[in-house]
Every structure is written in structure tokens, then in C-alpha cells.
Scaffold this motif. Structure first.
Motif, PDB file in Angstrom:
ATOM      1  N   LYS A   1       0.826  -1.207   0.000  1.00  0.00           N
ATOM      2  CA  LYS A   1       0.000   0.000   0.000  1.00  0.00           C
ATOM      3  C   LYS A   1       0.861   1.259   0.000  1.00  0.00           C
ATOM      4  O   LYS A   1       0.567   2.231  -0.708  1.00  0.00           O
TER       5      LYS A   1
ATOM      6  N   TRP B   1      -7.151  -2.352  -5.012  1.00  0.00           N
ATOM      7  CA  TRP B   1      -6.069  -1.408  -5.323  1.00  0.00           C
ATOM      8  C   TRP B   1      -5.570  -1.536  -6.753  1.00  0.00           C
ATOM      9  O   TRP B   1      -5.136  -0.549  -7.341  1.00  0.00           O
ATOM     10  N   THR B   2      -5.586  -2.744  -7.311  1.00  0.00           N
ATOM     11  CA  THR B   2      -4.936  -2.981  -8.599  1.00  0.00           C
ATOM     12  C   THR B   2      -5.897  -3.276  -9.742  1.00  0.00           C
ATOM     13  O   THR B   2      -5.551  -3.067 -10.906  1.00  0.00           O
TER      14      THR B   2
END
Length: 400
Positions: free
Chosen positions: A123, A166-167
């Protein structure tokens, strides 16, 4: 029939909510933690705990670092402390310590293993190297028999979910779905209780119910990560889960509680724990994401669990999340978010004022913080922030 043990709780007082007091407590907890990390980075244990501070998410420095970073990122505190400088040393410490304390040395634990440290590392500074390590750690749980959050597959599924958020990379959805399949294949009908998992834990095979070790813990990634499942699969999960929650509850008038372990041979069992890890607060907190307005008895039983949590009052074990007043307060926040009823927010904030009083008294008695995220003062700071924001994001479960 008593659904809780009054000896475990303090009488409930109608303490007035004070935003300034809550903000001051958050700042005080964070400032002392950061000061200690800068001068004595190993951090000291607390007299109320029976073990030294570790390196893990649940009881150790990983949770401390996560909490400081979280409070910084949401704007709860004004701090420029560099969490990343502590991560490598903490990860190394965890890898050295983990096989010695884990009952499952080949398995990747969310609350005690390296997964959350790697997740926080990614992160703060995303890299393919760290992502590969995370994926390797998640895959370890494909061959392990542990079906719960602390040690097992439910925790690694949460990790995969956060990485996907997140990805947006398909590999994280794929590993989430593989592990969901493993989990769901072992979710079996159990008499009149509904559908439960038989958890292989600490040398026993039992049907735990709560959000750390049992039924609710395995539902947690399936609910938090429901966007990664097909609508058909999720509807089936929701139908079975809601029926099981209703059928395993023990009710009395307007209150409901759940035993820590379901025992089909003892239909008269009376639960006495009212805390996040075992009992109504954790069941409500973990399962409030299930659909509303679909199963009326389920909607009602969740509010009955909240009512029991409120009437039982603050916990004597402290202000913490896992088995303290802050954790119980999350059930009230979740019901506010779920129902929109302002009463639950007001009650959550009264619990917050009780928890602040507990934290301040412990400070006076012991002259130090109780650092761990799940069992100490940093968890309280995040609960107070959620009370200020009128939201319910249980740390490291609903958000990372």
C-alpha cells in the motif's frame, strides 16, 4: 434466562457525547504512540496483558503501524511519521518469531502472519516483488485445513480482496474465487442450526460461530468481497447465512445472543459472552452487510443483538476492539449504517464516552498506553474516529 454475565460489564451511564473529548483522545493516543515509536521502537507490553508485544497485526507492531498510517491517511491526526521505515524490521521480526508461536507454521495467517505487513508495504510502496510475495503467502492457504479468520483462509481472502481493490488485476479475483470455492464446499447443513463450518482449530473440531474463529469469520470475506462473486453465488450465501443466524440465536424478549460454539447436543445452552470475538456484538458487526429487507426475522434478530449489546453495557476488559467496549460499540455503529436509525449512533457515541473514561483510567493506573490495534488503545482511537464520522469501518476488516 440471562443472556449475559453482568459481572463482565459496568453499569451503563448516560454520558453526554462530546466531539472535542473524542478528538482529544484520538490525538493523545496517536501522539504518545508516535513518540514511543521514535524513541523506543520495540514498544513495551502492558500490565493488563499476559504477553509481550509482538510483531503481528492482532497483538503486535504490525497493527500499531497500520493504525498510525490509517489515522494519518484519513486525516484523523496531523502527523508526518514515516511508517515505512519500520516495516522491514517488523517483517523480519515477524518471520523469525512466527514459526515459534504459530500452531500452523506452514500456513499464512492474517492476524499473526506476514500477510498484513506485506499488504501495508504494498500500500505504501507498490511493487511487483511485494505483490508476488503476497500471492505466494495467500496460496499457502489452499492446502491448509484452517477455515477461519485469525489463522486461515478467510484472512487470506480479505488480503486478495484488498489487492484487487487497489490494482483491479484479475489474478486477485481469481485467487479470491478459488479460496471462496474451498470455503463454500465445506459449509454444510447441521441439524436445525442451518449451515455451519466445522473448524479445525487448536486440536479440536468444533462449530464456532463468531467473527474471529467461526461461522461469521468465514462469511466476512464473502460479504466484504461480494463484488468478486457472481450474483447467484452471493444470493445463495446470503439466504443460508441469514437463516443460520436466526436459527442459532438465543432470544429473550427484545434481546438476542449467540454462544461461542454451537452444540447440537445441548439445545439449552445459554450464551454469556457479549463481546466482538464471541457473542452478539461480533455477530451483528460481521453480518450487518447481509441484505436488508429480504428476511424479516434476520433483520429483527440483528437489532435484538444490538439491544443486548446496549443493555449489557461497557465491558470490564477495557476499551479495546476484540473484547472491549470499543468493539461492542461497532455493533451499534453498524446498525446505524444499516437502518439509518439515529438511536444506534447515539448509543454508539455513549459507548465511546465510556471507552474514553476506561482508557483514561488505565492511563492513570499504569502510566502507559496499551498499544495493540485489536486489544488496545489504537483500536479505540479508530472507533472514536468512526463515531465522529458517523460511519462503521471496522479496522483491517472493512478497510485496509
Amino acid at each position: 434466562m440471562a443472556l449475559f454475565d453482568p459481572a463482565r460489564h459496568y453499569p451503563l451511564s448516560q454520558l453526554a457525547w462530546n466531539r472535542d473529548t473524542a478528538q482529544q483522545a484520538i490525538r493523545a493516543i496517536a501522539q504518545e504512540t508516535v513518540a514511543q515509536l521514535q524513541t523506543a521502537p520495540l514498544l513495551s507490553g502492558h500490565p493488563m496483558d499476559d504477553q509481550a508485544l509482538g510483531s503481528d497485526l492482532y497483538f503486535g507492531k504490525a497493527g500499531v503501524l497500520w493504525a498510525v498510517n490509517y489515522l494519518q491517511s484519513v486525516g484523523a491526526i496531523d502527523s508526518t511519521f514515516d511508517v515505512a521505515t519500520h516495516l522491514d524490521a517488523t517483517l523480519a521480526q515477524n518471520r523469525q518469531r512466527y514459526p515459534k508461536v504459530s500452531p500452523y507454521p506452514e500456513q499464512s495467517s492474517y492476524l499473526f502472519g506476514e500477510l498484513p505487513l506485506l499488504l501495508l508495504q504494498y500500500k505504501l510502496s507498490p511493487s511487483e516483488e511485494t505483490a508476488t510475495q503476497i500471492l505466494h503467502a495467500i496460496h499457502k492457504n489452499n492446502t491448509q485445513p484452517i477455515r477461519e479468520l485469525m489463522w486461515g483462509i478467510a484472512g487470506s481472502m480479505l488480503t486478495a480482496y484488498f489487492m484487487y481493490q487497489w490494482t483491479q488485476e484479475s489474478r486477485w479475483q481469481e485467487v479470491f474465487q478459488v479460496q471462496a470455492g474451498l470455503l463454500l464446499r465445506e459449509w454444510q447443513p447441521v441439524g436445525e442450526a442451518g449451515y455451519l463450518w466445522t473448524v479445525d482449530l487448536y486440536g479440536t473440531h468444533q462449530q464456532w460461530l463468531g467473527p474471529v474463529h467461526g461461522f461469521a469469520s468465514n462469511l466476512t470475506p464473502l460479504l466484504v468481497g461480494q463484488s468478486l462473486l457472481s450474483e447467484e453465488v452471493f444470493q445463495d450465501i446470503a439466504t443460508k447465512a441469514m437463516a443460520t443466524v436466526v436459527q442459532t440465536a438465543v432470544t429473550e424478549e427484545d434481546k438476542a445472543n449467540w454462544p461461542a460454539i454451537y452444540d447440537a447436543d445441548d439445545s439449552s445452552q445459554t450464551p454469556n459472552l457479549v463481546q466482538y470475538c464471541h457473542g452478539a456484538p461480533g455477530m451483528v458487526t460481521a453480518l450487518a452487510l447481509l441484505p436488508q429487507g429480504v428476511n424479516e426475522p434476520f433483520d429483527r434478530i440483528l437489532e435484538q443483538g444490538g439491544e443486548l449489546t446496549w443493555q449489557a453495557g461497557p465491558l470490564k476488559k477495557g476499551s479495546n476492539l476484540c473484547h472491549g467496549t470499543g468493539g461492542n460499540g461497532y455493533a451499534l455503529l453498524k446498525l446505524f449504517v444499516r437502518t439509518g436509525d439515529q438511536m444506534w449512533l447515539e448509543r454508539a457515541r455513549i459507548f465511546a464516552m465510556h471507552a474514553i473514561a476506561q482508557y483514561e483510567l488505565a492511563q492513570q493506573l499504569y502510566r502507559q498506553l496499551r498499544y495493540p490495534l485489536w486489544t488496545g488503545d489504537l483500536g479505540l482511537a479508530i472507533y472514536l474516529w468512526d463515531c465522529l464520522q458517523a460511519q462503521a469501518k471496522f479496522p483491517t476488516i472493512d478497510c485496509f
